[in-house]
Design a protein around this motif. Structure first.
Motif, PDB file in Angstrom:
ATOM      1  N   SER A  68       0.815  -1.220   0.000  1.00 13.38           N
ATOM      2  CA  SER A  68       0.000   0.000   0.000  1.00 13.38           C
ATOM      3  C   SER A  68       0.849   1.271   0.000  1.00 13.38           C
ATOM      4  CB  SER A  68      -0.935   0.008   1.214  1.00 13.38           C
ATOM      5  OG  SER A  68      -0.197  -0.096   2.426  1.00 13.38           O
ATOM      6  N   PHE A  69       2.095   1.173   0.458  1.00 11.12           N
ATOM      7  CA  PHE A  69       2.999   2.325   0.438  1.00 11.12           C
ATOM      8  C   PHE A  69       3.718   2.368  -0.909  1.00 11.12           C
ATOM      9  CE2 PHE A  69       2.300   1.405   4.867  1.00 11.12           C
ATOM     10  CZ  PHE A  69       2.242   2.655   5.473  1.00 11.12           C
ATOM     11  N   GLY A  70       2.951   2.613  -1.965  1.00  8.77           N
ATOM     12  CA  GLY A  70       3.490   2.509  -3.315  1.00  8.77           C
ATOM     13  C   GLY A  70       4.586   3.501  -3.623  1.00  8.77           C
ATOM     14  N   VAL A  71       4.404   4.762  -3.227  1.00  7.79           N
ATOM     15  CA  VAL A  71       5.407   5.794  -3.524  1.00  7.79           C
ATOM     16  C   VAL A  71       6.725   5.487  -2.822  1.00  7.79           C
ATOM     17  CG1 VAL A  71       5.948   8.250  -3.323  1.00  7.79           C
ATOM     18  CG2 VAL A  71       3.628   7.533  -3.914  1.00  7.79           C
ATOM     19  N   LEU A  72       6.643   5.084  -1.561  1.00  8.55           N
ATOM     20  CA  LEU A  72       7.857   4.779  -0.797  1.00  8.55           C
ATOM     21  C   LEU A  72       8.591   3.581  -1.394  1.00  8.55           C
ATOM     22  CD1 LEU A  72       9.659   5.315   1.652  1.00  8.55           C
ATOM     23  CD2 LEU A  72       8.126   3.844   3.002  1.00  8.55           C
ATOM     24  N   ARG A  73       7.857   2.537  -1.772  1.00  4.39           N
ATOM     25  CA  ARG A  73       8.475   1.349  -2.349  1.00  4.39           C
ATOM     26  C   ARG A  73       9.141   1.681  -3.684  1.00  4.39           C
ATOM     27  NH1 ARG A  73       6.074  -2.662  -4.028  1.00  4.39           N
ATOM     28  NH2 ARG A  73       7.401  -4.337  -3.233  1.00  4.39           N
ATOM     29  N   THR A  74       8.488   2.502  -4.480  1.00  2.00           N
ATOM     30  CA  THR A  74       9.057   2.886  -5.770  1.00  2.00           C
ATOM     31  C   THR A  74      10.336   3.694  -5.585  1.00  2.00           C
ATOM     32  OG1 THR A  74       6.835   2.946  -6.741  1.00  2.00           O
ATOM     33  CG2 THR A  74       8.588   4.071  -7.943  1.00  2.00           C
ATOM     34  N   THR A  75      10.321   4.628  -4.639  1.00  2.00           N
ATOM     35  CA  THR A  75      11.501   5.457  -4.381  1.00  2.00           C
ATOM     36  C   THR A  75      12.691   4.613  -3.942  1.00  2.00           C
ATOM     37  OG1 THR A  75      10.076   7.306  -3.722  1.00  2.00           O
ATOM     38  CG2 THR A  75      12.384   7.401  -3.049  1.00  2.00           C
ATOM     39  N   ILE A  76      12.455   3.691  -3.017  1.00  5.19           N
ATOM     40  CA  ILE A  76      13.546   2.840  -2.528  1.00  5.19           C
ATOM     41  C   ILE A  76      14.041   1.913  -3.636  1.00  5.19           C
ATOM     42  CG2 ILE A  76      14.116   0.989  -0.903  1.00  5.19           C
ATOM     43  CD1 ILE A  76      12.237   2.307   1.083  1.00  5.19           C
ATOM     44  N   ALA A  77      13.124   1.402  -4.472  1.00  6.10           N
ATOM     45  CA  ALA A  77      13.532   0.532  -5.578  1.00  6.10           C
ATOM     46  C   ALA A  77      14.418   1.286  -6.569  1.00  6.10           C
ATOM     47  CB  ALA A  77      12.314  -0.035  -6.289  1.00  6.10           C
ATOM     48  N   VAL A  78      14.066   2.538  -6.874  1.00  2.61           N
ATOM     49  CA  VAL A  78      14.859   3.336  -7.807  1.00  2.61           C
ATOM     50  C   VAL A  78      16.247   3.612  -7.228  1.00  2.61           C
ATOM     51  CG1 VAL A  78      15.039   5.599  -8.907  1.00  2.61           C
ATOM     52  CG2 VAL A  78      12.861   4.368  -8.939  1.00  2.61           C
ATOM     53  N   ILE A  79      16.306   3.939  -5.931  1.00  2.00           N
ATOM     54  CA  ILE A  79      17.615   4.174  -5.295  1.00  2.00           C
ATOM     55  C   ILE A  79      18.443   2.888  -5.305  1.00  2.00           C
ATOM     56  CG2 ILE A  79      18.749   4.765  -3.125  1.00  2.00           C
ATOM     57  CD1 ILE A  79      16.381   6.602  -2.513  1.00  2.00           C
ATOM     58  N   GLY A  80      17.804   1.764  -4.988  1.00  2.08           N
ATOM     59  CA  GLY A  80      18.517   0.484  -5.024  1.00  2.08           C
ATOM     60  C   GLY A  80      19.034   0.157  -6.406  1.00  2.08           C
ATOM     61  N   LYS A  81      18.253   0.507  -7.438  1.00  2.77           N
ATOM     62  CA  LYS A  81      18.700   0.281  -8.815  1.00  2.77           C
ATOM     63  C   LYS A  81      19.937   1.114  -9.120  1.00  2.77           C
ATOM     64  CE  LYS A  81      18.000  -1.472 -12.946  1.00  2.77           C
ATOM     65  NZ  LYS A  81      18.745  -0.648 -13.886  1.00  2.77           N
ATOM     66  N   GLY A  82      19.986   2.343  -8.585  1.00  6.92           N
ATOM     67  CA  GLY A  82      21.167   3.181  -8.796  1.00  6.92           C
ATOM     68  C   GLY A  82      22.413   2.573  -8.175  1.00  6.92           C
ATOM     69  N   PHE A  83      22.293   2.070  -6.945  1.00  7.08           N
ATOM     70  CA  PHE A  83      23.438   1.431  -6.288  1.00  7.08           C
ATOM     71  C   PHE A  83      23.853   0.146  -7.017  1.00  7.08           C
ATOM     72  CE2 PHE A  83      22.086   3.792  -2.350  1.00  7.08           C
ATOM     73  CZ  PHE A  83      23.251   4.538  -2.231  1.00  7.08           C
ATOM     74  N   ALA A  84      22.852  -0.608  -7.516  1.00 10.06           N
ATOM     75  CA  ALA A  84      23.172  -1.833  -8.261  1.00 10.06           C
ATOM     76  C   ALA A  84      23.930  -1.503  -9.539  1.00 10.06           C
ATOM     77  CB  ALA A  84      21.884  -2.593  -8.585  1.00 10.06           C
ATOM     78  N   GLY A  85      23.536  -0.420 -10.212  1.00 11.21           N
ATOM     79  CA  GLY A  85      24.258   0.002 -11.410  1.00 11.21           C
ATOM     80  C   GLY A  85      25.677   0.437 -11.094  1.00 11.21           C
ATOM     81  N   ALA A  86      25.856   1.136  -9.967  1.00 17.13           N
ATOM     82  CA  ALA A  86      27.205   1.545  -9.558  1.00 17.13           C
ATOM     83  C   ALA A  86      28.076   0.329  -9.246  1.00 17.13           C
ATOM     84  CB  ALA A  86      27.120   2.467  -8.346  1.00 17.13           C
ATOM     85  N   ALA A  87      27.481  -0.688  -8.614  1.00 21.56           N
ATOM     86  CA  ALA A  87      28.230  -1.912  -8.321  1.00 21.56           C
ATOM     87  C   ALA A  87      28.653  -2.611  -9.599  1.00 21.56           C
ATOM     88  CB  ALA A  87      27.381  -2.845  -7.454  1.00 21.56           C
ATOM     89  N   PHE A  88      27.768  -2.640 -10.594  1.00 21.92           N
ATOM     90  CA  PHE A  88      28.103  -3.276 -11.861  1.00 21.92           C
ATOM     91  C   PHE A  88      29.237  -2.535 -12.567  1.00 21.92           C
ATOM     92  CE2 PHE A  88      25.107  -6.677 -13.055  1.00 21.92           C
ATOM     93  CZ  PHE A  88      25.885  -7.314 -13.994  1.00 21.92           C
ATOM     94  N   THR A  89      29.203  -1.213 -12.513  1.00 19.82           N
ATOM     95  CA  THR A  89      30.289  -0.424 -13.109  1.00 19.82           C
ATOM     96  C   THR A  89      31.620  -0.775 -12.475  1.00 19.82           C
ATOM     97  OG1 THR A  89      28.778   1.404 -13.583  1.00 19.82           O
ATOM     98  CG2 THR A  89      31.116   1.920 -13.518  1.00 19.82           C
ATOM     99  N   THR A  90      31.628  -0.894 -11.162  1.00 16.94           N
ATOM    100  CA  THR A  90      32.866  -1.182 -10.432  1.00 16.94           C
ATOM    101  C   THR A  90      33.393  -2.566 -10.757  1.00 16.94           C
ATOM    102  OG1 THR A  90      32.014   0.204  -8.633  1.00 16.94           O
ATOM    103  CG2 THR A  90      33.923  -1.171  -8.150  1.00 16.94           C
ATOM    104  N   ILE A  91      32.508  -3.563 -10.811  1.00 15.07           N
ATOM    105  CA  ILE A  91      32.973  -4.926 -11.053  1.00 15.07           C
ATOM    106  C   ILE A  91      33.501  -5.092 -12.470  1.00 15.07           C
ATOM    107  CG2 ILE A  91      30.702  -5.815 -11.708  1.00 15.07           C
ATOM    108  CD1 ILE A  91      33.458  -7.637  -9.723  1.00 15.07           C
TER     109      ILE A  91
END
Length: 530
Positions: free
Chosen positions: A483-506
C-alpha cells in the motif's frame, strides 16, 4: 619501454580515443535493449476464457455473457483460467440484469419465471452490491413468483461469499480473450502462454540467458584468440540474423531457439567493447573510460522505455531494437583493433600502423618517427608470452585461482541483485514504462558518482559499499507493505542506482585485475555466473 608509455606519448586520451569510444557506443547502447526486452515482450495482459457463441447470447451484453460464462475470483474479478461448463442463466436473476427493450422474455432458458407487465420492472438499482431492499419493495402480485434464494447469495469478497461449485467449472476450451488496451500483442497473447502454459512465458528470459552463458564462454575465448574487432563483427552479424529470426517466428519453439542464439551473440558485446575501449587509453584515464562505457548501458535502458511506449507490437519492437547493429556492422570499417592485442600476437606492423594513426589524430605527428618497428618488437616481446591462454589458466596458479573465485562470487552477487531489480518493473506506483525509464535514468548520476568514489576510495571499498546498499534497499522493500506505493518505488529506484554503480565497479575491477591475454577469458567466467 611498455605500451602504456607509448600510449602516453601518442596521446592517452585524444581525438583517436574519443572516436573509438563513440564507435563502441553504437555496439554497447543496444545491449540493454535486448537484455531487458523481455520486460515488454512477455507481458501478460488481463484475460479470461473465450466463450463459444450461442443463440441465447444474442440479446445479452458483453458483461452479462461474462457473468454467466466466467466465475468470479474472491476479489470480484473474472477468473483468467476457468469457465463454466454450461451458461449459468440463474446468475442473471441475482444481478442487476434488466430486459433489453427489444427482448420480450425473461432471463433466457427459464420456464417458471415471468416478469411483471410493468416494462420498467427490475430489481432496484442500489449503490452497493446486495439483494433488493425488501423492506420497501414488494414482489408482483403473481402468486407463482418467489424471490430468489439469498441465503447463500452475496457479492464477491465478502464474508458470505462462497466460491462456485468446482464441478461446474472447467479449463478454457476455446482459447482466451485478451485486453489490448496496453499492448497490441506480446508473445503471451501470440501463443496463449497463460494459465497452464504460463511457465513457458517466463522461460523465454531463461532461454535468453542460457544463450548468454554459452556465448560468454565462446566469445570470451575467441576474442582473445582471434581479435576484438573480428569477433565484434561476428557478434553484429549474428545478432541481426537471430534478432530478425526471432521477430518473424511462427511458433514458440522457433522463437526460443532464435532468442537463445541472440543471447549468445549479444554476450560478446560487453566484454569485447569493454576490453577494446580500455586497451586504447592510458592508465590515467581508464577509470573514467570504464565508467563512461557503462553509462552507455543506462542510456540503452532509457531508450528501451521510450521505444516500448511507442511500439506496442512485440514483433516490430524486436525489429527496431535489432536494427542498430546494422549500423554496427558498418562502423567496424573505422573501428581500430586493439594495439595491445596485436602486440601480444606478434603483429608488430599492424600495431605500428595503428599507433602512427593514433599519433597523427591526437596532434602528435612529430612523435611518429620515434615509434618504429624495432621499438614495438621489444614491446611485443614483453607482451607476448609465446602461448595461447584459455579458461583453465584462470585457475592455474594459487594467486589467479583465489582472485578468479572471489571475482566470480562478486559477479554472481552483482548480477543477482541488478537483474532481480531490472526484470521486475511491475507492481510499483508508476506504470511499467515510467518505472523502466527511472530505472535507467537513475543509473546515470550513480555511475558518474562512482567515478569520484573510485578515485578516492579504491575499487574494493566502492564495490563493497554499493553491494551492501543495494541489498539494504532490497531488504527494506520486502517488508514495506504494498500500500505504500510511492515509498516502495523510491527505494527501488535508489537500489537500482546502487546496483548500477556496483556493476560499473565490477566491470572495471575485472578488467584491471588480469593481463591482456586473460582479460576476456576471465569475463567468460563472470558471464557463467551472470
Amino acid at each position: 619501454m611498455k605500451l602504456d608509455d607509448l600510449l602516453l606519448d601518442v596521446g592517452g586520451f585524444g581525438r583517436f580515443q574519443i572516436l573509438t569510444l563513440l564507435l563502441l557506443a553504437i555496439h554497447r547502447v543496444p545491449i540493454a535493449l535486448h537484455f531487458l526486452l523481455n520486460n515488454f515482450l512477455a507481458v501478460v495482459p488481463p484475460h479470461h476464457c473465450a466463450h463459444q457463441e450461442q443463440d441465447g447470447f444474442r440479446n445479452l451484453t458483453k458483461e452479462e455473457i461474462l457473468l454467466i460464462s466466467i466465475p468470479r475470483e474472491p476479489d470480484g474479478t473474472f477468473s483468467s483460467c476457468k469457465m463454466y461448463r454450461e451458461p449459468q442463466w440463474h446468475l442473471l436473476e441475482n444481478s442487476t440484469w434488466r430486459r433489453p427493450k427489444e427482448y420480450t422474455g425473461g432471463p433466457p432458458n427459464t420456464s417458471t419465471w415471468t416478469p411483471s407487465s410493468d416494462s420498467t420492472w427490475g430489481p432496484p438499482t442500489t449503490s452497493t452490491w446486495g439483494p433488493p431492499n425488501t423492506s420497501t419493495w414488494t414482489p408482483p402480485s403473481d402468486s407463482t413468483w418467489t424471490p430468489p434464494n439469498t441465503s447463500t447469495w452475496g457479492p464477491p469478497n465478502t464474508s458470505t461469499w462462497t466460491p462456485p461449485n468446482t464441478s461446474t467449472l472447467q479449463s478454457c476450451q476455446h482459447g482466451w480473450d485478451y485486453t489490448h488496451s496496453q499492448f497490441t500483442s506480446t508473445i503471451a497473447t501470440e501463443w496463449d502462454l497463460v494459465c497452464e502454459q504460463k511457465l513457458l512465458n517466463k522461460a523465454s528470459a531463461t532461454f535468453f540467458f542460457i544463450g548468454v552463458t554459452v556465448g560468454g564462454i565462446l566469445f570470451g575465448y575467441l576474442s582473445d584468440r582471434c581479435g576484438r574487432r573480428t569477433m565484434l563483427l561476428v557478434c553484429c552479424v549474428l545478432t541481426v540474423m537471430c534478432g530478425l529470426g526471432a521477430a518473424v517466428s511462427v511458433n514458440y519453439t522457433m522463437f526460443t531457439v532464435f532468442q537463445s542464439l541472440s543471447g549468445m551473440a549479444l554476450s560478446g558485446f560487453p566484454m569485447i567493447t569493454q576490453a577494446l575501449g580500455l586497451e586504447w587509453v592510458g592508465l590515467k584515464h581508464r577509470t573514467f573510460v570504464g565508467c563512461l562505457m557503462n553509462i552507455y548501458w543506462s542510456f540503452g535502458i532509457v531508450i528501451l522505455s521510450l521505444l516500448a511506449y511507442l511500439i506496442r507490437d512485440w514483433r516490430w519492437l524486436y525489429v527496431v531494437v535489432t536494427t542498430p547493429y546494422v549500423l554496427g556492422i558498418i562502423s567496424i570499417w573505422w573501428l581500430p583493433e586493439s594495439a595491445r592485442w596485436l602486440l601480444t600476437k606478434g603483429k608488430v606492423k599492424e600495431a605500428h600502423a595503428l599507433l602512427i594513426r593514433c599519433s597523427s589524430m591526437n596532434g602528435h605527428p612529430q612523435l611518429s618517427s620515434n615509434i618504429n618497428t624495432e621499438v614495438l618488437s621489444k614491446v611485443a616481446d614483453d607482451e607476448n608470452t609465446g602461448r595461447n591462454y584459455s579458461f583453465v589458466d584462470l585457475f592455474r596458479t594459487p594467486v589467479l585461482r583465489k582472485v578468479s573465485i572471489c571475482i566470480a562470487s562478486v559477479w554472481f552477487a552483482s548480477s543477482l541483485s541488478y537483474y532481480g531489480i531490472s526484470l521486475n518493473i511491475r507492481g510499483f506506483e508508476l506504470d511499467m514504462y515510467m518505472t523502466q525509464f527511472l530505472f535507467g535514468a537513475v543509473e546515470i548520476p550513480f555511475r558518474l558518482g562512482i567515478y569520484i568514489l573510485l578515485k578516492k576510495g579504491g575499487r574494493r571499498h566502492a564495490l563493497a559499499w554499493t553491494l551492501l546498499l543495494t541489498g539494504f534497499c532490497i531488504g527494506i522493500n520486502i517488508v514495506i507493505p504494498i500500500s505504500f506505493g510511492v515509498l516502495r518505488t523510491t527505494i527501488a529506484v535508489i537500489g537500482k542506482g546502487f546496483a548500477g554503480a556496483a556493476f560499473t565497479t565490477i566491470y572495471l575491477f575485472t578488467a584491471e585485475l588480469y593481463p591482456t591475454v586473460l582479460r576476456c577469458a576471465q569475463q567468460l567466467l563472470s558471464y557463467r555466473y551472470l
